[in-house]
Design an enzyme around this catalytic site. Structure first.
Site, PDB file in Angstrom:
ATOM      1  N   SER A  87       0.858  -1.185   0.000  1.00 42.57           N
ATOM      2  CA  SER A  87       0.000   0.000   0.000  1.00 42.57           C
ATOM      3  C   SER A  87       0.884   1.221   0.000  1.00 42.57           C
ATOM      4  O   SER A  87       2.076   1.131   0.315  1.00 42.57           O
ATOM      5  CB  SER A  87      -0.900   0.020   1.237  1.00 42.57           C
ATOM      6  OG  SER A  87      -1.712   1.179   1.259  1.00 42.57           O
ATOM      7  N   ARG A 327      -0.201  -4.058  -6.877  1.00 46.24           N
ATOM      8  CA  ARG A 327      -1.435  -4.608  -6.318  1.00 46.24           C
ATOM      9  C   ARG A 327      -2.617  -3.813  -6.856  1.00 46.24           C
ATOM     10  O   ARG A 327      -2.520  -2.599  -7.054  1.00 46.24           O
ATOM     11  CB  ARG A 327      -1.408  -4.522  -4.778  1.00 46.24           C
ATOM     12  CG  ARG A 327      -2.555  -5.242  -4.068  1.00 46.24           C
ATOM     13  CD  ARG A 327      -2.432  -6.742  -4.198  1.00 46.24           C
ATOM     14  NE  ARG A 327      -3.372  -7.457  -3.337  1.00 46.24           N
ATOM     15  CZ  ARG A 327      -4.591  -7.870  -3.728  1.00 46.24           C
ATOM     16  NH1 ARG A 327      -5.020  -7.606  -4.946  1.00 46.24           N
ATOM     17  NH2 ARG A 327      -5.363  -8.556  -2.900  1.00 46.24           N
ATOM     18  N   THR A 363      -6.981   1.622   4.694  1.00 44.91           N
ATOM     19  CA  THR A 363      -6.553   0.804   5.823  1.00 44.91           C
ATOM     20  C   THR A 363      -7.438   1.031   7.044  1.00 44.91           C
ATOM     21  O   THR A 363      -7.838   0.082   7.721  1.00 44.91           O
ATOM     22  CB  THR A 363      -5.084   1.093   6.179  1.00 44.91           C
ATOM     23  OG1 THR A 363      -4.262   0.879   5.018  1.00 44.91           O
ATOM     24  CG2 THR A 363      -4.602   0.188   7.301  1.00 44.91           C
ATOM     25  N   CYS A 514      -0.233  -6.632 -17.293  1.00 44.33           N
ATOM     26  CA  CYS A 514       0.404  -7.350 -16.187  1.00 44.33           C
ATOM     27  C   CYS A 514       1.737  -6.683 -15.837  1.00 44.33           C
ATOM     28  O   CYS A 514       2.607  -6.543 -16.700  1.00 44.33           O
ATOM     29  CB  CYS A 514       0.649  -8.811 -16.567  1.00 44.33           C
ATOM     30  SG  CYS A 514       1.609  -9.717 -15.318  1.00 44.33           S
ATOM     31  N   CYS A 538       4.245 -14.292 -10.998  1.00 47.73           N
ATOM     32  CA  CYS A 538       3.030 -13.606 -10.554  1.00 47.73           C
ATOM     33  C   CYS A 538       3.218 -12.865  -9.233  1.00 47.73           C
ATOM     34  O   CYS A 538       3.681 -13.433  -8.236  1.00 47.73           O
ATOM     35  CB  CYS A 538       1.895 -14.609 -10.428  1.00 47.73           C
ATOM     36  SG  CYS A 538       0.318 -13.886  -9.945  1.00 47.73           S
ATOM     37  N   CYS A 541      -1.229  -9.539  -8.027  1.00 46.13           N
ATOM     38  CA  CYS A 541      -1.869  -8.218  -8.073  1.00 46.13           C
ATOM     39  C   CYS A 541      -3.334  -8.316  -8.486  1.00 46.13           C
ATOM     40  O   CYS A 541      -4.114  -7.428  -8.189  1.00 46.13           O
ATOM     41  CB  CYS A 541      -1.105  -7.276  -9.002  1.00 46.13           C
ATOM     42  SG  CYS A 541      -1.369  -7.572 -10.770  1.00 46.13           S
ATOM     43  N   CYS A 544      -5.003  -9.332 -14.012  1.00 45.66           N
ATOM     44  CA  CYS A 544      -5.467 -10.187 -15.109  1.00 45.66           C
ATOM     45  C   CYS A 544      -6.890 -10.674 -14.878  1.00 45.66           C
ATOM     46  O   CYS A 544      -7.686 -10.794 -15.812  1.00 45.66           O
ATOM     47  CB  CYS A 544      -4.528 -11.369 -15.303  1.00 45.66           C
ATOM     48  SG  CYS A 544      -4.305 -12.396 -13.822  1.00 45.66           S
TER      49      CYS A 544
END
Length: 569
Positions: A87, A327, A363, A514, A538, A541, A544
């Site tokens: 984050s 992310r 958050t 991606c 990978c 995130c 896709c």
């Protein structure tokens, strides 16, 4: 496999009255391993992020206050708590003040108060300072992965069992279709499918998987929770981030900068952030809404391009990159909140989607949602109440009030950057969140992608290796790793779609959206382009799963412990 034996021993020993560790516990494991191992808890929480850990802590606090006990287990698919957490993060401590009022008296990773707050409009070579729409007084610049590690220790001190390296892969139901827990993927599953699964039955299951959680999405879809909630589809963005160590003379602890404009075009919503932490560290990132139209756009390359802006480059020059990651995040806000309650449990945090878009913060709302779900779970399990209490109290909480006031900012940008900025100014300074109307979101993100014929390919500059970098270099900095000998966790619903639809109509957008180059088109022996999936790259995130034009890619959890290994993100 050692982690599997230890968690099985702990749970089985507790149920059988045996010691948690040692020969007696091991014997219990051998007895269980004849079939599918089962570990029963009162509450099973999937995901050791801020929402899941806040829920666990609150449950145990309530138990202590009532002089009773509930067994609480938190499952985390990352190799350790925080390994998959990414984050910005400018942290608003409102929820933490409620959860642990004396946290300021402890040694926490919340050390850097915001010292300045700037808002820039970028053109190609200029940075124009605008009035800041943010109010970050009393907030802190933090690493969220460090915060959740501290929260995990607080949870364990209260008696919560936290198990990293366990990926919840399946929802368990009873004969009445009530959720009774989850099944996890264990270490050691081979590509041929041979495996041994572990079950976590729970009287209550809380899903805290983060944005686009795979189990949460299935629950939302199967139980029609979005329809019984606020009704609109979720919208998403992709955040790409680096943590740098910069020169001492350039470091300004607590300095916060947000930008809009360049390098994104006027039809693409997004912006960037530059946050100064302590120890000469700086977080820098670009957030791109996934309803962008141009299939030739590469969010990764837009981020590399952004760092070359003169106002940004001068901050980074002479520094080094410590970590890279990416992310997705929810941007649907108030209009997209699902009913978070299902038979046998609830959805909390970013799995439900409580991000406040104009604040660029989620958050505090995620933590509060976890606390509300914990309170409802306690009353349900101990006092015979109903989990509908979570939904009712959520609508009475400051989460609901906050998201309602913020509801029109994100959909305003459906009309483009300039109308969006104008509408946002009217919403903030005139209506103050009380407009007599509620704007709707546009098309779902995957439907927003234009045909390639409507756009021209984008020629991105080559990375210079000092400020901008190629994907393999960045991927190395994410510490991403997956065991090769396991079933693919990125699945094509129809294997013919990439070559039949995506490549000819959209120019293979999966090779660009991606941020880890998991998807690439390579020529076969006949010279035909075929999609190759590098699943070991990978970053989890979920871009896709969201952006594929035909929703043909299904992201599922891989073997527990795989994925990125974030420490300061």
């Amino acid at each position: 496999m050692q982690r599997v034996l230890r968690v099985a021993a702990a749970a089985a020993a507790r149920l059988a009255g045996a010691p948690r560790w040692g020969p007696a516990a091991a014997a219990t494991v051998r007895w269980l391993s004849g079939g599918r191992e089962s570990m029963s808890y009162d509450v099973v929480i999937v995901g050791a992020g801020p929402a899941g850990l806040a829920a666990a802590i609150r449950l145990k606090q309530l138990c202590r206050a009532a002089d009773t006990d509930l067994s609480v287990c938190v499952l985390e698919k990352g190799s350790e708590v925080g390994a998959h957490v990414l984050s910005g993060n400018v942290f608003e401590p409102r929820a933490l003040d409620e959860l642990i009022p004396k946290w300021r008296q402890e040694d926490t990773p919340i050390r850097v108060p915001v010292s300045s707050d700037k808002f820039w409009l970028l053109t190609k070579n200029k940075a124009w300072t605008l009035p800041s729409p943010f109010d970050n007084k009393g907030n802190y610049v933090i690493s969220l992965s460090q915060l959740v590690r501290w929260m995990a220790t607080k949870a364990e001190e209260l008696g919560v069992e936290v198990y990293p390296g366990f990926a919840a892969s399946e929802i368990l139901y009873d004969e009445n279709q009530i959720v009774t827990g989850v099944a996890t993927n264990d270490v050691g599953i081979a590509k041929d499918g041979s495996k041994r699964e572990t079950f976590q039955p729970g009287r209550m299951t809380l899903l805290a998987e983060g944005c686009r959680g795979s189990l949460s999405e299935k629950i939302i879809r199967n139980h029609k929770l979005r329809e019984s909630g606020q009704g609109q589809h979720q919208t998403y963005a992709l955040g790409i981030k680096e943590v740098w160590e910069i020169k001492e003379e350039k470091h300004k602890p607590g300095s916060v900068v947000h930008t809009v404009g360049w390098p994104l075009d006027l039809n693409t919503y997004g912006g960037s952030f530059i946050y100064h932490l302590d120890n000469r560290q700086l977080s820098i990132g670009l957030v791109v809404a996934l309803n962008y139209r141009n299939p030739f756009m590469s969010p990764y390359d837009e981020f590399q391009k952004f760092k070359q802006h003169p106002a940004v480059r001068k901050i980074l020059e002479g520094g080094t990159v410590l970590q890279y990651g990416a992310r997705t995040l929810n941007e649907g806000g108030f209009q997209s909140i699902p009913n978070p309650v299902f038979p046998g449990g609830a959805i909390i945090g970013c799995s439900a989607g409580f991000l406040n878009v104009p604040k660029i913060k989620g958050t505090h709302t995620a933590m509060k949602s976890g606390m509300l779900a914990a309170e409802a779970s306690f009353k349900t399990l101990v006092e015979g109440s109903s989990m509908e209490l979570y939904w009712e109290n959520l609508k009475k909480s400051w989460i609901w009030e906050e998201l309602y006031k913020a509801r029109n900012y994100r959909p305003a940008f459906e009309y483009g950057f300039i109308p969006g900025m104008a509408l946002s100014a009217v919403e903030r300074y005139i209506f103050k969140g009380k407009a007599p109307f509620t704007l709707k979101h546009g098309r779902p993100d995957h439907e927003a992608t234009d045909m390639a014929s409507l756009h021209s390919p984008i020629q991105y500059p080559k990375p210079d290796g000092q400020i901008s970098f190629d994907v393999p270099t960045s991927l190395y900095r994410s510490s991403t790793n997956h065991e090769h000998d396991q079933p693919p966790h990125l699945r094509l619903r129809d294997p013919t779609v990439p070559e039949r639809v995506n490549l000819p109509l959209y120019a293979g957008p999966e090779s660009r959206y991606c941020p880890a180059r998991v998807y690439e088109y390579v020529s076969d022996e006949k010279g035909d382009q075929k999609l190759h999936i590098n699943a070991q790259n990978c970053l989890h995130c979920k871009a896709c799963d969201i952006k594929d034009p035909k929703q043909n890619i299904e992201w599922t959890v891989p073997e527990g412990g795989g994925g990125p290994g974030y420490t300061v993100m």
